[in-house]
Design an enzyme around this catalytic site. Structure first.
Site, PDB file in Angstrom:
ATOM      1  N   ARG A  65      54.491 138.512  59.792  1.00 37.01           N
ATOM      2  CA  ARG A  65      53.329 139.381  60.079  1.00 37.01           C
ATOM      3  C   ARG A  65      53.337 139.825  61.534  1.00 37.01           C
ATOM      4  NH1 ARG A  65      48.749 135.647  58.973  1.00 37.01           N
ATOM      5  NH2 ARG A  65      47.442 137.358  59.673  1.00 37.01           N
ATOM      6  N   HIS A  95      38.152 125.031  64.511  1.00 37.06           N
ATOM      7  CA  HIS A  95      39.162 126.069  64.751  1.00 37.06           C
ATOM      8  C   HIS A  95      38.515 127.216  65.500  1.00 37.06           C
ATOM      9  CE1 HIS A  95      42.624 128.641  64.072  1.00 37.06           C
ATOM     10  NE2 HIS A  95      41.748 129.609  63.903  1.00 37.06           N
ATOM     11  N   SER A 148      45.885 132.136  56.089  1.00 36.56           N
ATOM     12  CA  SER A 148      46.759 131.465  57.052  1.00 36.56           C
ATOM     13  C   SER A 148      46.027 130.294  57.716  1.00 36.56           C
ATOM     14  CB  SER A 148      47.207 132.503  58.092  1.00 36.56           C
ATOM     15  OG  SER A 148      47.740 131.890  59.229  1.00 36.56           O
ATOM     16  N   LYS A 172      46.277 125.835  56.616  1.00 35.23           N
ATOM     17  CA  LYS A 172      46.638 124.769  57.569  1.00 35.23           C
ATOM     18  C   LYS A 172      45.493 123.778  57.739  1.00 35.23           C
ATOM     19  CE  LYS A 172      47.715 127.933  60.516  1.00 35.23           C
ATOM     20  NZ  LYS A 172      48.292 129.093  61.139  1.00 35.23           N
ATOM     21  N   ASP A 226      53.115 129.393  55.459  1.00 31.78           N
ATOM     22  CA  ASP A 226      52.344 130.098  56.492  1.00 31.78           C
ATOM     23  C   ASP A 226      53.198 130.338  57.724  1.00 31.78           C
ATOM     24  OD1 ASP A 226      49.943 131.038  58.003  1.00 31.78           O
ATOM     25  OD2 ASP A 226      50.475 129.284  59.186  1.00 31.78           O
TER      26      ASP A 226
HETATM   27  N1  URA Z   1      45.801 132.249  63.575  1.00 31.49           N
HETATM   28  C1  URA Z   1      46.437 131.829  62.467  1.00 31.49           C
HETATM   29  O1  URA Z   1      46.732 130.660  62.318  1.00 31.49           O
HETATM   30  N2  URA Z   1      46.731 132.728  61.522  1.00 31.49           N
HETATM   31  C2  URA Z   1      46.424 134.037  61.630  1.00 31.49           C
HETATM   32  O2  URA Z   1      46.704 134.790  60.732  1.00 31.49           O
HETATM   33  C3  URA Z   1      45.746 134.455  62.783  1.00 31.49           C
HETATM   34  C4  URA Z   1      45.449 133.540  63.753  1.00 31.49           C
END
Ligand code: URA
Length: 451
Positions: free
Chosen positions: A179, A93, A194, A198, A172
């Site tokens: 957000r 990521h 968040s 995932k 999320d």
């Molecule tokens: N990417 C995400 O998936 N969540 C966040 O809160 C910020 C960046």
């Protein structure tokens, strides 16, 4: 039950949770669970959740609360099930940047090394690009696979490149949208929960985080970037997922290409062994960490050798072809960049003065791509896949007046003129250059290692 009962009673109970958080107290794990379950089931209004998010933004979360929130978000949906397997599954990521196309190289490279790579990515966010938008510049490519389709593809060809399916962490998805419009994105615990909810839903054994620092990063401050990395590592490791982070530079774009189809073309060049040095160095470093967390390489040297082999043999490129074909895209793009969308206007941009390039400002470049139509101003904006820049100037280069430093790819003349103005602001010539090291730290559960 905390949140059971009629709407009015429930609203009052949620108000007491908000009040407690606002006053610096903590919510119990059961309260987080019930709250997130109720929110996902539309039983808590967005206005209350917004107030709670703002209280979290200012008060933070204790480690126990962060763990409970992450688990609740993870459990709000389904997980990828890769079945009984003998092969480890890994993912990477990135916290995002400009020109960051390492996912497009790493997914086929690691799959060609024999690992499973269920790679779930996002769309462009603000000035930063998104892997899904880049992939969708390949004619026909589908990123909206459902969970079971993605599982099946990973079992068959080792990799799927997908977006967050409706089944994965739906809490999320809703919280992130909230957000985004309530100025509560830049909160380390909320970002960590968040991202990790995932990534953990992918069921991977190992995860490598590319946490960017510098002016073009989501969190420009290196201390905050490091805290975010440590927070995510803590969440991953506590849930059985080996998690390692590299802190990497985003004070200039990565590679030369910035813009969706242009980045796909550069990623393909990388898989052909012809990528720019910085892109390849970071790709190899992240790829080596992915092999190591998966236990698929004896050491870093062995990992680098394996990665080199899948590039030199063409196995990684073949795997990209297979992924594109499996997801409905036109695999001809791998051998013919002309099959990717092309912008009608191309302009060379030349150095206005002689001197040393001191900065190539990624935020300015990212915003210019948005203005060209290559990013979104609003969530539902369509994007132009063909536009962007190929910038050959790097901080520290000595350039002559009139030397070509970039190519603008635009839809029309007015776009090209605005893009030229953006380059004039983004590429600073003359002051001393002090770029950040491309990879500054490696962070694991055992601590921080400067590199
Ligand atoms: N990417 C995400 O998936 N969540 C966040 O809160 C910020 C960046």
């Amino acid at each position: 039950m905390l949140l059971a009962g009629a709407g009015a009673a429930m609203t009052m109970v949620v108000a007491t949770l908000i009040e407690r958080k606002r006053n610096g107290g903590a919510l119990a794990p059961a309260e987080w669970r019930e709250l997130i379950t109720a929110y996902t089931a539309d039983q808590v209004p967005d206005y209350q959740m917004s107030a709670l998010l703002m209280a979290i933004y200012f008060r933070g979360l204790s480690p126990e609360e962060l763990a409970a929130l992450t688990d609740a978000m993870l459990e709000s949906g389904d997980r990828l099930d890769l079945g009984r397997r003998t092969v480890p599954a890994v993912d990477k990521h990135s916290t995002g940047g400009v020109g960051d196309k390492t996912s497009l190289l790493l997914a086929p490279m690691l799959a060609a090394c024999g690992l499973m790579v269920p790679m779930m990515s996002g769309r462009g966010l603000g000035h930063t690009g998104g892997t899904l938008d880049k992939l969708e510049s390949i004619p026909g490519f589908r990123t909206d696979l459902r969970l079971r389709e993605a599982e099946d593809q990973v079992r068959r060809i080792g990799c799927a490149l997908i977006g967050q399916t409706p089944e994965i962490a739906p809490a999320d998805k809703r919280l992130y949208a909230l957000r985004d419009v309530t100025a509560t994105v830049e909160s380390i615990p909320l970002i960590a929960a968040s991202i990790m909810s995932k990534k953990l839903a992918e069921g991977v054994d190992g995860l490598v985080l590319d946490v960017k620092t510098g002016s073009g990063a989501f969190l420009p401050d290196p201390e905050m970037a490091r805290t975010l990395a440590e927070t995510m590592i803590g969440l991953g490791e506590a849930r059985g997922c080996r998690t390692v982070a590299l802190l990497t530079a985003m004070d200039r774009p990565l590679g030369r290409a910035a813009g969706n189809a242009l980045e796909v073309e550069e990623a393909i060049e990388g898989l052909q062994g012809r990528g720019p040095d910085d892109l390849m160095e970071l790709t190899y470093a992240l790829g080596a960490e992915m092999l190591l967390v998966a236990g698929a390489a004896a050491d870093r040297r062995d990992a680098q050798r394996k990665l080199g082999h899948v590039i030199e043999s063409g196995a990684a490129l073949d795997r990209l072809r297979a992924i594109i074909e499996a997801q409905g895209g036109n695999p001809a793009v791998v051998d013919d960049p002309g099959a990717l969308p092309q912008a009608p206007v191309e302009r060379i941009w030349e150095a206005p003065v002689a001197g040393i390039v001191s900065r190539v400002e990624p935020r300015r470049i990212g915003r210019a791509i948005m203005a060209l139509g290559g990013g979104r101003m609003k969530v539902d904006d369509a994007i132009d896949p063909a536009v962007g820049f190929v910038i050959t100037a790097r901080p520290g280069d000595l350039v002559a007046r009139g030397q070509p430093l970039a190519t603008i790819h635009a839809r029309d003349d007015s776009g090209a003129r605005a893009a030229a103005q953006a380059l004039a602001e983004a590429i600073v010539i003359g002051e001393p250059a002090a770029p950040l090291p491309l990879i500054s730290h490696r962070i694991t559960r055992d601590g921080v290692e400067p590199l």
